[in-house]
Scaffold this active site. Structure first.
Site, mmCIF file in Angstrom:
data_model
loop_
_atom_site.group_PDB
_atom_site.id
_atom_site.type_symbol
_atom_site.label_atom_id
_atom_site.label_comp_id
_atom_site.label_asym_id
_atom_site.label_seq_id
_atom_site.Cartn_x
_atom_site.Cartn_y
_atom_site.Cartn_z
ATOM 1 C CE LYS A 196 -17.402 -16.339 9.190
ATOM 2 N NZ LYS A 196 -17.450 -14.781 10.125
ATOM 3 N NE ARG B 78 -4.788 -1.341 1.651
ATOM 4 C CZ ARG B 78 -5.300 -1.993 2.988
ATOM 5 N NH1 ARG B 78 -4.671 -1.606 4.217
ATOM 6 N NH2 ARG B 78 -6.201 -2.381 2.435
HETATM 7 C C1 3PG Z 1 -8.266 -2.470 5.553
HETATM 8 O O1 3PG Z 1 -7.585 -2.950 5.232
HETATM 9 O O2 3PG Z 1 -9.075 -2.902 5.704
HETATM 10 C C2 3PG Z 1 -9.233 -0.416 5.262
HETATM 11 O O3 3PG Z 1 -7.604 -0.038 5.707
HETATM 12 C C3 3PG Z 1 -9.905 -0.193 6.103
HETATM 13 O O4 3PG Z 1 -10.109 -0.662 7.227
HETATM 14 P P1 3PG Z 1 -10.893 -0.956 8.535
HETATM 15 O O5 3PG Z 1 -11.749 -2.030 8.336
HETATM 16 O O6 3PG Z 1 -10.575 -0.697 9.418
HETATM 17 O O7 3PG Z 1 -11.883 0.353 8.413
#
Ligand code: 3PG
Ligand code: MG
Length: 421
Positions: free
Chosen positions: A223, A59
């Site tokens: 799932k 990322r």
């Molecule tokens: C993820 O890794 O899914 C995103 O960064 C969003 O994070 P979150 O699910 O804690 O909102």
């Protein structure tokens, strides 16, 4: 053999770009950032080990072209992100300061850090930024206002920059202050998508709305309940759907198979039956793994054997797809022109159960080499292609987990909608 093949003329839906248009896409490249402070929402929610080393920097690397374009134009960059799900305000474990050395190294520019994302320090450091400089703000989720989508918090953040760039595809499914609400404090010409967001949406739209056929979706994971909506949406678009991973056993149970102690969602058996019926009605081929690698416990040191997936003995559980399934799935993938992969075929974190996921990664890479377009998304499948070194052999690796899933379910993501409004 437990492979379904109701073949298959998938509906040829007209190309409708729901969330993007050409103007949105070209805007970033055309924008001149010279002398501007760009406030970029990134998704630097990366995994860290106990010593705060980043264990997967996909990322971070993905955002480098966006940042570099702004710096090269003569602009400066203020980065904001969340990390994890802190519940108690500022917490060492979730501090973004741990990312600074790696980010500086990856970018080739020293990155400054502000201990707070709003307030005096953030304002002063943002104001003092010179062209070519980069500032990272502390975790947005240290304020509960972030997840609440608080307007005043969003307004304070917005004051740090002249132009807002949303490049956080991984968080685009959240209607948070920094991902969605903030956009209203910028004029239409000063809010735009970054290159990660553009790349993600172009790839996803290509798969969803202008896929060359045969289009195979490979859906795995534990799932059924997590994947119902994506399967339903894909039934409208794919020619073939491969189902693997723990969720496959709920489908076998729905067809009165014996699945031993394999994972099953008893409350989703009817759903599985309905999905199979819908696929048949739509002429979409559904492939389930005819055989499985089975184990006598869920552990690295389990005893293992193989079995047809519909006659697994009691006391044993399917933890990977078997060799016949690998061959069948590989054949289907090799014949595909478009491939979407979300979710592993087995418990690939354990050496004994990684073969199926690895075989699929290889098949997707081979199909890509032969001209197919392949998109891999979702935390676990991305981890798998990285682990087996196939990331650069597929067409596109998504930075989104939940966001990618929701996009393919056909939902409008708040982070995307906010820029368009
Ligand atoms: C993820 O890794 O899914 C995103 O960064 C969003 O994070 P979150 O699910 O804690 O909102
Ligand atoms: Mg998530």
């Amino acid at each position: 053999m437990w492979v379904f093949a109701f073949c298959a003329i998938a509906s040829n839906l007209p190309y409708i770009c729901r969330t993007f248009n050409q103007t949105n896409m070209n805007k970033f490249q055309e924008y001149n950032f010279s002398g501007k402070k760009a406030l970029i929402r990134v998704d630097f929610n990366v995994p860290l080990d106990e010593q705060y080393n980043i264990t997967d920097d996909n990322r971070i690397r993905a955002t480098i072209p966006t940042i570099k374009k702004i710096l090269t134009d003569g602009g400066s960059v203020i980065l904001m992100s969340h990390l994890g799900r802190p519940k108690e305000g500022p917490t060492e474990k979730y501090s973004l300061k741990h990312l600074v050395p790696h980010l500086s190294k990856t970018l080739g520019t020293e990155v400054q850090f502000a201990d707070d994302c709003i307030g005096e320090e953030a304002v002063q450091k943002a104001q003092a930024l010179q062209p070519g400089q980069v500032l990272l703000l502390e975790n947005l989720r240290f304020y509960k206002q972030e997840e609440k989508g608080d307007e005043e918090f969003a307004r304070k953040l917005s004051q740090l920059g002249d132009v807002y760039v949303n490049d956080a595809f991984g968080t685009a499914h959240r209607a948070h202050a920094s991902t969605a609400i903030i956009a209203k404090y910028f004029s239409p010409e000063n809010k735009l998508f970054g290159l990660v967001m553009e790349g993600e949406v172009i790839s996803a739209e290509k798969v969803l709305h202008s896929s060359e056929k045969p289009f195979t979706a490979i859906i795995g994971g534990a799932k059924v309940s997590d994947k119902i909506l994506i399967i339903e949406n894909l039934l409208e678009r794919a020619t073939d759907i491969i189902i693997g991973g723990g969720m496959a056993y709920t489908f076998f149970k729905a067809m009165d198979g014996k699945i031993g102690n394999s994972l099953v969602e008893n409350d989703r058996i009817d759903t599985a039956k309905e999905l199979l019926k819908k696929a048949e009605a739509k002429g979409v081929c559904i492939y389930l793994p005819s055989d499985s690698i089975i184990a006598d416990k869920f552990a690295e040191d389990a005893n293992i054997s193989s079995s047809l997936s519909n006659t697994i003995p009691d006391g044993w559980m399917g933890l990977d797809i078997g060799s016949m399934a690998c061959d069948m799935f590989t054949k289907v993938i090799h014949e595909s022109k478009t491939i979407l992969w979300n979710g592993p075929m087995g418990v690939f974190e354990m050496a004994k159960f990684q073969h199926g996921t690895k075989a699929i990664a290889q098949a997707v890479a081979e199909a890509t080499e032969n001209g197919a377009f392949s998109l891999v998304g979702g935390g676990d499948s991305v981890a798998a292609v990285n682990k087996f070194n196939y990331a650069d052999k597929v067409s596109y690796v998504s930075t989104g987990g939940g966001a990618m899933l929701e996009y393919f379910e056909g939902k409008t993501l708040p982070g995307i909608a906010a820029i368009k409004e």
